[in-house]
Scaffold this active site. Sequence first.
Site, mmCIF file in Angstrom:
data_model
loop_
_atom_site.group_PDB
_atom_site.id
_atom_site.type_symbol
_atom_site.label_atom_id
_atom_site.label_comp_id
_atom_site.label_asym_id
_atom_site.label_seq_id
_atom_site.Cartn_x
_atom_site.Cartn_y
_atom_site.Cartn_z
ATOM 1 N N SER A 140 0.848 -1.185 0.000
ATOM 2 C CA SER A 140 0.000 0.000 0.000
ATOM 3 C C SER A 140 0.888 1.241 0.000
ATOM 4 O O SER A 140 2.107 1.152 0.150
ATOM 5 C CB SER A 140 -0.919 -0.007 1.226
ATOM 6 N N TYR A 141 0.279 2.395 -0.139
ATOM 7 C CA TYR A 141 1.050 3.638 -0.214
ATOM 8 C C TYR A 141 1.992 3.750 0.973
ATOM 9 O O TYR A 141 1.562 3.642 2.127
ATOM 10 C CB TYR A 141 0.098 4.829 -0.259
#
Length: 90
Positions: free
Chosen positions: A44-45
């Site tokens: 994820s980011y």
Amino acid sequence: LENLPRPIGLNTVQLLRSASNALGMGPKQAMKVAEDLYSAGLISYPRTETTRYHETFDARTSLAPQTRHPTWGKAAKRALSAWKSLAGNA
């Protein structure tokens, strides 16, 4: 085949601390690797304060192919070796 629980997610500060302590990376390198993994769709980011992994996240499956990468392969190998510790199962 051993089945391990997902590790507790890392926020940005924890990511940098773990990259330094477990993998010997500096903050710039850690964020570069995290951004590259994000761009490849593997995490994820990286600049987030969430500590939750998606329920289907499998670090071993995600990291194993990365061990051959010329830039972060050694770090991926160290992460695989430290999997139990990183997962909180030391």
